[in-house]
Design a protein around this motif. Structure first.
Motif, PDB file in Angstrom:
ATOM      1  N   GLY A 159     -30.374  -4.610  58.383  1.00  0.00           N
ATOM      2  CA  GLY A 159     -30.540  -6.014  58.705  1.00  0.00           C
ATOM      3  C   GLY A 159     -29.769  -6.931  57.783  1.00  0.00           C
ATOM      4  O   GLY A 159     -29.561  -8.110  58.115  1.00  0.00           O
ATOM      5  N   MET A 160     -29.317  -6.428  56.631  1.00  0.00           N
ATOM      6  CA  MET A 160     -28.548  -7.243  55.703  1.00  0.00           C
ATOM      7  C   MET A 160     -27.160  -7.517  56.281  1.00  0.00           C
ATOM      8  O   MET A 160     -26.614  -6.719  57.038  1.00  0.00           O
ATOM      9  N   THR A 161     -26.600  -8.670  55.916  1.00  0.00           N
ATOM     10  CA  THR A 161     -25.250  -9.035  56.346  1.00  0.00           C
ATOM     11  C   THR A 161     -24.263  -8.767  55.222  1.00  0.00           C
ATOM     12  O   THR A 161     -24.604  -8.850  54.040  1.00  0.00           O
ATOM     13  N   ALA A 162     -23.044  -8.462  55.603  1.00  0.00           N
ATOM     14  CA  ALA A 162     -22.020  -8.089  54.623  1.00  0.00           C
ATOM     15  C   ALA A 162     -20.665  -8.609  55.069  1.00  0.00           C
ATOM     16  O   ALA A 162     -20.456  -8.966  56.232  1.00  0.00           O
ATOM     17  N   GLN A 163     -19.747  -8.659  54.123  1.00  0.00           N
ATOM     18  CA  GLN A 163     -18.343  -8.962  54.365  1.00  0.00           C
ATOM     19  C   GLN A 163     -17.558  -7.719  54.006  1.00  0.00           C
ATOM     20  O   GLN A 163     -17.618  -7.246  52.863  1.00  0.00           O
ATOM     21  N   VAL A 164     -16.866  -7.154  54.976  1.00  0.00           N
ATOM     22  CA  VAL A 164     -16.181  -5.884  54.754  1.00  0.00           C
ATOM     23  C   VAL A 164     -14.672  -6.097  54.796  1.00  0.00           C
ATOM     24  O   VAL A 164     -14.163  -7.031  55.421  1.00  0.00           O
ATOM     25  N   ARG A 165     -13.981  -5.199  54.130  1.00  0.00           N
ATOM     26  CA  ARG A 165     -12.511  -5.182  54.130  1.00  0.00           C
ATOM     27  C   ARG A 165     -12.061  -3.808  54.586  1.00  0.00           C
ATOM     28  O   ARG A 165     -12.327  -2.802  53.937  1.00  0.00           O
ATOM     29  N   LEU A 166     -11.378  -3.799  55.725  1.00  0.00           N
ATOM     30  CA  LEU A 166     -10.828  -2.561  56.260  1.00  0.00           C
ATOM     31  C   LEU A 166      -9.379  -2.443  55.808  1.00  0.00           C
ATOM     32  O   LEU A 166      -8.554  -3.306  56.089  1.00  0.00           O
ATOM     33  N   THR A 167      -9.063  -1.395  55.092  1.00  0.00           N
ATOM     34  CA  THR A 167      -7.704  -1.179  54.600  1.00  0.00           C
ATOM     35  C   THR A 167      -7.194   0.157  55.100  1.00  0.00           C
ATOM     36  O   THR A 167      -7.948   1.122  55.214  1.00  0.00           O
ATOM     37  N   GLN A 168      -5.898   0.181  55.390  1.00  0.00           N
ATOM     38  CA  GLN A 168      -5.267   1.403  55.859  1.00  0.00           C
ATOM     39  C   GLN A 168      -3.813   1.409  55.433  1.00  0.00           C
ATOM     40  O   GLN A 168      -3.128   0.391  55.532  1.00  0.00           O
ATOM     41  N   SER A 169      -3.332   2.535  54.944  1.00  0.00           N
ATOM     42  CA  SER A 169      -1.934   2.688  54.540  1.00  0.00           C
ATOM     43  C   SER A 169      -1.384   3.950  55.177  1.00  0.00           C
ATOM     44  O   SER A 169      -1.934   5.040  54.994  1.00  0.00           O
ATOM     45  N   SER A 170      -0.305   3.776  55.950  1.00  0.00           N
ATOM     46  CA  SER A 170       0.307   4.921  56.620  1.00  0.00           C
ATOM     47  C   SER A 170       1.367   5.604  55.766  1.00  0.00           C
ATOM     48  O   SER A 170       1.844   6.680  56.112  1.00  0.00           O
TER      49      SER A 170
END
Length: 416
Positions: free
Chosen positions: A313-324
């Motif tokens: 139920g908690m809210t969050a700020q996420v960072r999706l990172t990807q390096s090819s």
């Protein structure tokens, strides 16, 4: 003698008249203005609209796009090496605040900042059912929402049909017949009696007809559907427990960025209720269906929760990172001129020249845009003031180079 003198006099007069006439004609010609050589007429290659220079017309007339006359494009202009470039005085570039930026090469990486909501891990669920029909004798002080430890008792159930089977087993044990004893033990298992209860009966030698229902794992009690005195049937669901060792972050990723998602992708998250802490997890699943109302791709991120600080139920700020690991060309996004149908840049060349070039762009990440075609590493591109140059280029009818033409000009022996 007199006749000879007369003839000489006549010849002398004629010569004097001839010389005088010659001088007069010479003076008259000198007094007349010299004839001006006719100026050859310029040949127009085509006509164009300065507001839409990419469209060419083979004859003059009124523009179909704007309320103005078409402008001719002469052959001499196209024969000039700098016909597709603008020349800007260096002092003028300072006055308009023009700024250049280089085309750089770097590793392709994507990063998205998105909101997310914490939820239970639906893969870590235990369902407690009655293994045989019976009666609820006792319900322990539990309620939905309680956090339980593994093997925590939930309720005691009396199973009458186990009593007869256990008495038969105890009678056979006195006979010391190993075969019959094994068959009786198997009958107890098939009736639903837990192995722990069978062991307890063998050790005590007494009938154990009351079964204690326990929680198979530690976690949050979701449902508890038993009450003291009620009758339960075999296979009836009595409780449901969700584990808290790992939790899920539910992230809605825009459809345009959905192609870059992959299972195992690293995710960093920060929670409003836990300031100063950063939690790292991985993408455990990318759901196959896109949400029709928001046009987003649903992503599940699995986070470890060893201390139980993360609560569903908690809210969050996420960072999706990807390096090819792929090396690509990058350019600041502010240097791009997006017209709707194509993307242009103003390339700075030697001698104060600026040339419009069409480019193919890829993904955008942190104010940087990937360049697929049209530029090469190290080229200088106008990052500030490029719209003024683009307007001037349109007024002069300069056609931007296509990515293919730009690639040819950058080859050895091509025009820089």
């Amino acid at each position: 003698m007199n006749n000879r003198i007369a003839n000489v006099a006549v010849l002398g007069g004629i010569l004097l008249l001839g010389l005088g006439g010659g001088y007069w004609l010479a003076d008259m010609r000198a007094a007349q203005p010299a004839a001006v050589a006719p100026t050859p007429e310029k040949k127009a290659l085509y006509w164009y609209d300065p507001m839409y220079p990419q469209q060419k017309f083979d004859k003059p007339g009124k523009s179909p796009f704007m309320d103005m006359q078409l402008v001719p494009r002469y052959a001499e202009a196209d024969q000039t090496p700098d016909s597709a470039a603008l020349r800007i005085d260096p002092s003028l570039t300072q006055n308009i605040g023009m700024r250049l930026t280089p085309v750089t090469r770097g590793v392709l990486a994507s990063s998205l900042e998105l909101p997310a909501t914490l939820a239970f891990n639906d893969r870590d669920v235990a369902v407690v059912q009655a293994r045989a029909a019976g009666f609820v004798e006792r319900v322990y002080a539990r309620a939905p929402g309680d956090v339980l430890k593994a093997n925590a008792p939930l309720a005691d159930i009396l199973v009458p049909e186990w009593a007869a089977a256990q008495e038969e087993f105890l009678a056979l044990r006195r006979s010391n017949d190993a075969g019959l004893l094994a068959a009786a033990r198997q009958r107890l298992r098939l009736s639903g009696m837990p192995s722990g209860l069978i062991t307890q009966m063998e050790r005590s030698g007494q009938v154990q007809s009351v079964m204690t229902i326990t929680s198979p794992l530690g976690g949050a009690l979701q449902t508890l559907d038993v009450r003291e005195g009620m009758t339960v049937a075999a296979g009836q669901t009595l409780a449901r427990v969700n584990g808290l060792g790992t939790v899920w972050l539910q992230v809605a990723v825009p459809e345009a960025q959905g192609a870059a998602l992959a299972v195992g992708q690293v995710v960093e998250s920060r929670f409003v209720g836990l300031p100063g802490r950063t939690f790292s997890g991985t993408v455990s699943a990318v759901l196959p269906q896109t949400a029709l109302d928001s046009r987003t791709v649903q992503v599940r991120v699995e986070l470890p929760n060893p201390d139980g600080a993360l609560r569903p139920g908690m809210t969050a700020q996420v960072r999706l990172t990807q390096s090819s690991g792929q090396s690509v060309l990058w350019l600041p996004s502010e240097a791009l001129i997006r017209t709707g149908k194509r993307v242009l840049v103003m390339v700075a060349e030697e001698g104060g020249r600026y040339r419009p070039v069409e480019v193919q762009v890829g993904t955008e990440n942190q104010d940087q845009t990937m360049i697929i075609a049209g530029l090469q590493e190290g080229q200088q591109v106008v990052a500030s003031g490029q719209f003024l140059l683009d307007s001037e280029a349109s007024l002069k009818g300069l056609t931007p180079q296509s990515p293919a033409e730009s690639a040819m000009s950058l080859q050895p022996g091509g025009r820089p």
